[in-house]
Design a protein around this motif. Structure first.
Motif, PDB file in Angstrom:
ATOM      1  N   ASP A   1      -3.608  -2.711   3.670  1.00 27.18           N
ATOM      2  CA  ASP A   1      -2.760  -3.866   3.149  1.00 27.18           C
ATOM      3  C   ASP A   1      -1.602  -4.165   4.505  1.00 27.18           C
ATOM      4  O   ASP A   1      -1.598  -3.561   5.434  1.00 27.18           O
TER       5      ASP A   1
ATOM      6  N   ASP B   1      -7.346  -1.577  -6.667  1.00 24.71           N
ATOM      7  CA  ASP B   1      -6.412  -0.433  -6.768  1.00 24.71           C
ATOM      8  C   ASP B   1      -5.158  -1.251  -7.418  1.00 24.71           C
ATOM      9  O   ASP B   1      -4.024  -0.508  -7.584  1.00 24.71           O
ATOM     10  N   SER B   2      -5.257  -2.539  -7.398  1.00 24.33           N
ATOM     11  CA  SER B   2      -4.131  -3.453  -8.109  1.00 24.33           C
ATOM     12  C   SER B   2      -3.891  -3.864  -9.505  1.00 24.33           C
ATOM     13  O   SER B   2      -3.413  -4.927  -9.710  1.00 24.33           O
TER      14      SER B   2
ATOM     15  N   ARG C   1      -2.262   9.580   3.643  1.00 26.63           N
ATOM     16  CA  ARG C   1      -0.937   8.854   3.417  1.00 26.63           C
ATOM     17  C   ARG C   1       0.271   8.973   4.405  1.00 26.63           C
ATOM     18  O   ARG C   1       1.018   8.186   4.529  1.00 26.63           O
TER      19      ARG C   1
ATOM     20  N   GLU D   1      -8.864  -3.048  -2.297  1.00 22.03           N
ATOM     21  CA  GLU D   1      -7.366  -3.169  -2.422  1.00 22.03           C
ATOM     22  C   GLU D   1      -7.228  -3.778  -4.043  1.00 22.03           C
ATOM     23  O   GLU D   1      -6.199  -3.466  -4.566  1.00 22.03           O
TER      24      GLU D   1
ATOM     25  N   GLU E   1       3.964  -2.153   0.568  1.00 23.61           N
ATOM     26  CA  GLU E   1       3.279  -3.446   0.781  1.00 23.61           C
ATOM     27  C   GLU E   1       4.387  -4.691   0.449  1.00 23.61           C
ATOM     28  O   GLU E   1       4.446  -5.771   1.113  1.00 23.61           O
TER      29      GLU E   1
ATOM     30  N   LYS F   1      -3.058 -12.568  -4.405  1.00 27.24           N
ATOM     31  CA  LYS F   1      -2.459 -11.498  -5.574  1.00 27.24           C
ATOM     32  C   LYS F   1      -1.756 -12.225  -6.679  1.00 27.24           C
ATOM     33  O   LYS F   1      -1.730 -12.095  -7.851  1.00 27.24           O
TER      34      LYS F   1
ATOM     35  N   ARG G   1      -8.902   6.848  -2.035  1.00 27.27           N
ATOM     36  CA  ARG G   1      -9.226   5.519  -1.358  1.00 27.27           C
ATOM     37  C   ARG G   1      -9.685   6.068   0.249  1.00 27.27           C
ATOM     38  O   ARG G   1      -8.949   7.011   0.963  1.00 27.27           O
TER      39      ARG G   1
ATOM     40  N   ASP H   1       2.167  -2.513  -4.179  1.00 28.68           N
ATOM     41  CA  ASP H   1       3.046  -1.261  -4.011  1.00 28.68           C
ATOM     42  C   ASP H   1       4.191  -1.561  -3.343  1.00 28.68           C
ATOM     43  O   ASP H   1       4.493  -2.697  -2.468  1.00 28.68           O
TER      44      ASP H   1
ATOM     45  N   GLU I   1      -0.322   2.352  -6.368  1.00 29.28           N
ATOM     46  CA  GLU I   1      -1.893   1.960  -6.532  1.00 29.28           C
ATOM     47  C   GLU I   1      -2.671   2.582  -7.619  1.00 29.28           C
ATOM     48  O   GLU I   1      -2.273   3.867  -7.695  1.00 29.28           O
ATOM     49  N   ASP I   2      -3.538   1.876  -8.278  1.00 31.31           N
ATOM     50  CA  ASP I   2      -4.080   2.613  -9.323  1.00 31.31           C
ATOM     51  C   ASP I   2      -5.362   3.477  -8.705  1.00 31.31           C
ATOM     52  O   ASP I   2      -6.677   2.864  -8.537  1.00 31.31           O
ATOM     53  N   THR I   3      -5.203   4.577  -7.667  1.00 35.63           N
ATOM     54  CA  THR I   3      -6.206   5.183  -7.154  1.00 35.63           C
ATOM     55  C   THR I   3      -7.330   5.902  -8.195  1.00 35.63           C
ATOM     56  O   THR I   3      -8.363   6.431  -7.668  1.00 35.63           O
TER      57      THR I   3
END
Length: 292
Positions: free
Chosen positions: A245, A209-210, A81, A206, A279, A268, A76, A276, A134-136
């Motif tokens: 986030d 990735d969720s 990170r 976002e 978050e 959400k 992303r 995550d 996260e589903d990166t």
């Protein structure tokens, strides 16, 4: 007539109001596309305003030396990170410090009061969200999320949000909108709707990735145009937020943070999106302090 500083705003304003198309602009098209982009309109929005294709808009921006946002790859386009972890630590530390929401309101250090938040309901919703990384690996491209759908009478979803969230709003022919708006992120008041972005409380990237691998285009369009999860804010504050986030970014207007957290959780929860760990921790800390 050549494109000059003396009348560039005329063409751009007419384009912004949907009064002219790309075909009628001729050689001035690329200049108008550039100025619409500078005013904060997305590529998709410009494509709709000018009745032209996305690739043409991107080509016109390139002619003007403007680099359009790249397609999202596996990683992303966020802070690194390490930077994200540092930002999360900053937010958590800030929440645990003496920078308290109610104290700031009492001292007049915040903006207008936000909507009253049902903290218990927000916490119950947060407790039901799946917690996972996260589903990166999911490919994100903003163009795959059709937004600002046309609603009729010259108005689209962007215009709908401006009408819902403004003060003294007047709507003229072809959905020409005037009024006054106060951005809840930074408490800046504007009277030109062109200075505002319509922000997805939970950014599209976002959401991607969720946990949305099973979503259809219709599902993506439904979320992208759900006005309950949109907010009119200054372009500056929206750029600062980007796709971060609540562990990485919070509105500078501390009076809005409780509502912001509740709206984030509500979006959400309704769309069954995951959070995550960092978050969730940031949201839990926010809601805990809001309940005091």
């Amino acid at each position: 007539m050549p494109y000059t500083d003396e009348f560039d705003w005329v063409l751009t304003n007419r384009a912004e109001n949907g009064e002219i198309t790309a075909a009628s602009l001729g050689p001035n098209r690329a200049y108008v596309v550039r100025d619409l982009y500078r005013r904060g309109h997305t590529i998709t929005r410009i494509s709709t305003l000018l009745s032209t294709g996305l690739h043409q808009v991107k080509a016109d921006l390139a002619k003007q030396g403007v680099k359009a946002p790249a397609r999202r790859s596996r990683t992303r386009n966020r802070t690194t990170r390490a930077a994200a972890a540092a930002a999360a630590l900053t937010v958590i530390t800030m929440l645990a410090s003496g920078c308290q929401y109610l104290d700031q309101v009492a001292a007049g250090q915040t903006g207008p009061a936000a909507e009253e938040v049902d903290v218990a309901a927000a916490q119950r919703q947060l407790d039901q969200l799946e917690v996972r990384p996260e589903d990166t690996g999911y490919h994100y491209d903003r163009d795959d999320w059709p937004h600002w759908s046309y609603l009729g009478d010259g108005c689209d979803v962007r215009d709908q949000v401006l009408q819902q969230q403004g003060h003294d709003v007047q709507v003229g022919p072809d959905c020409t909108i005037t009024g006054r708006w106060t951005s809840p992120y930074d408490v800046v008041t504007v009277t030109d709707p062109g200075e505002l972005d319509i922000d997805h409380i939970v950014a599209l990237s976002e959401v991607a990735d969720s946990g949305v691998r099973g979503w259809s285009e219709a599902d993506r369009e439904r979320y992208a145009n759900d006005s309950r999860h949109l907010v009119a804010v200054t372009a500056t504050s929206n750029r600062q937020k980007s796709d971060q986030d609540p562990a990485e970014w919070l509105p500078s207007n501390t009076a809005y943070r409780c509502e912001y957290a509740a709206r984030w959780v509500a979006a959400k929860y309704e769309y069954r999106l995951a959070v995550d760990l960092s978050e969730r921790q940031a949201l839990t800390g926010l809601l805990r302090r809001c309940g005091r």
